[in-house]
Design an enzyme around this catalytic site. Structure first.
Site, PDB file in Angstrom:
ATOM      1  N   HIS A 155       0.874  -1.183   0.000  1.00 50.24           N
ATOM      2  CA  HIS A 155       0.000   0.000   0.000  1.00 50.24           C
ATOM      3  C   HIS A 155       0.902   1.222   0.000  1.00 50.24           C
ATOM      4  O   HIS A 155       1.679   1.432   0.932  1.00 50.24           O
ATOM      5  CB  HIS A 155      -0.921   0.012   1.217  1.00 50.24           C
ATOM      6  N   CYS A 156       0.782   2.032  -1.051  1.00 51.04           N
ATOM      7  CA  CYS A 156       1.683   3.174  -1.226  1.00 51.04           C
ATOM      8  C   CYS A 156       0.996   4.468  -0.782  1.00 51.04           C
ATOM      9  O   CYS A 156      -0.020   4.858  -1.370  1.00 51.04           O
ATOM     10  CB  CYS A 156       2.114   3.278  -2.688  1.00 51.04           C
ATOM     11  N   PRO A 157       1.518   5.153   0.233  1.00 49.99           N
ATOM     12  CA  PRO A 157       0.885   6.405   0.673  1.00 49.99           C
ATOM     13  C   PRO A 157       1.042   7.524  -0.347  1.00 49.99           C
ATOM     14  O   PRO A 157       0.226   8.457  -0.360  1.00 49.99           O
ATOM     15  CB  PRO A 157       1.628   6.732   1.977  1.00 49.99           C
ATOM     16  N   ASN A 160      -1.870   6.932  -2.465  1.00 46.67           N
ATOM     17  CA  ASN A 160      -3.086   6.667  -1.682  1.00 46.67           C
ATOM     18  C   ASN A 160      -3.875   5.507  -2.280  1.00 46.67           C
ATOM     19  O   ASN A 160      -5.097   5.598  -2.478  1.00 46.67           O
ATOM     20  CB  ASN A 160      -3.960   7.915  -1.602  1.00 46.67           C
TER      21      ASN A 160
END
Length: 361
Positions: A155-157, A160
């Site tokens: 999950h890449c911030p 998002n």
């Protein structure tokens, strides 16, 4: 109602906060566009030919970068198909059982008709208690999205979003084009950055934009180069970030190269068969994300097999048609040769028996 309302408010606040990294990237990109196009190309560069070449090349990299970034952010992660979800009756049966072995028997019964090869490290069926489904191979539950994501990488911030089967190609292209974008800005801004320190630039606000533009693009280039190289290595090895930290487990044990089919086939699995789409942020990956070919010679004995040796496929039109999992060509030849050897040995034994009988009589 109050506890439920407070939970909804907290969830909405978290959703807003998750967009802050994306907003930060957008602001940086917007400022870099202004600094490069207006302050460098229009205000500072005097040579018309150089100005046109820089602007055309810059906008090519800029458009591809923004396109890939947009696709990575707004492509919805794919979730497991309905065939992997437990029916209402199976959920009740699973909840009634207290013993883990009894629950595993129910899950094994459900999973026997599914194209599943991976297990937990203890050999159990991979089951998600929050989504109430049998996890397909390479599928993991994202705690941020609160969903099971097909071929989840991480999950890449900064986008998002979950990076998985549906947008992994877009994410890789986003890294590639953002790296090219930063390298191009750094290379073309270098001579004017040097002029800044040698007092070769007019004393305007453009000189400060040029200085900060060089620092920002060069620093981002270093970080993006390492990240892009890492994901190129993952693509060539046919692994995800999660599988690097925890190798997938099969019935015979863990195998970090269980899904690797060779560099060429691994690349095609992510970018597709048609090379004309490889550099475009257009979905062209192979498969459906629920099943993946493996390089394992030994088939899972619990999976139904057709006479040809592939996983059985239900012919019912209402059910999802899962693709078979063929072995690699070299392994197929080995198996076919082994069968030939067995047949030839059997023929030699029969000829030998006939010759002995002739000698006796």
């Amino acid at each position: 109602m109050a506890p439920s309302g407070s939970r909804n408010i907290k969830r909405d606040c978290r959703r807003v906060l998750y967009w802050i990294p994306v907003l930060f990237i957008c602001l940086i990109v917007a400022w870099s566009y202004y600094a490069y196009v207006v302050q460098l190309c229009i205000e500072t560069i005097e040579n018309l030919g150089e100005k046109i070449v820089y602007l055309v090349a810059y906008h090519v990299f800029f458009i591809m970068f923004v396109w890939a970034y947009w696709q990575t952010i707004f492509t919805k992660p794919m979730n497991p198909l309905k065939e992997f979800h437990l029916s209402h009756l199976d959920k009740e049966l699973l909840e009634r059982e207290d013993r883990g072995e009894s629950q595993q028997e129910i899950l094994r019964r459900i999973a026997k008709d599914l194209p599943i090869y991976t297990r937990t490290t203890s050999g159990a069926i991979r089951y998600c208690e929050r989504c109430h489904l049998v996890k397909p191979d390479r599928c993991h539950h994202c705690s941020v999205c609160d969903k099971c994501i097909l071929k989840m990488d991480h999950h890449c911030p900064w986008v998002n979003n979950c990076v998985g089967f549906s947008n992994y190609k877009f994410f890789t292209l986003f890294l590639a084009y953002s790296l090219l974008y930063c390298l191009f800005v750094t290379a073309t801004d270098l001579q004017y950055f040097i002029k800044f320190w040698t007092n070769g630039l007019p004393d305007t606000q453009a000189k400060f934009h040029i200085m900060f533009l060089f620092f920002a693009s060069s620093m981002f280039s270093v970080s993006l180069a390492s990240l892009f190289s890492y994901h190129c290595w993952l693509v060539c090895k046919n692994r995800s970030t999660l599988e690097v930290f925890r190798a997938p487990a099969f019935r015979h044990g863990t195998d970090k190269n269980g899904f690797s089919l060779g560099v060429s086939k691994n690349l095609r699995q992510v970018f597709g068969d048609q090379k004309k789409y490889w550099l475009l942020p257009i979905f062209s990956s192979q498969g459906d994300g629920c099943s993946f070919p493996t390089c394992l010679v030994n088939a899972d004995p619990e999976q139904p097999a057709s006479p040809s040796g592939h996983a059985a496929i239900n012919s019912d039109e209402d059910t999802h048609q899962f693709p078979a999992k063929p072995l690699r060509e070299s392994q197929s030849r080995l198996l076919s040769n082994g069968q030939t050897w067995t047949d030839s040995e059997g023929t030699e034994d029969k000829d030998r028996e006939v010759s002995i009988d002739n000698e006796l009589y």
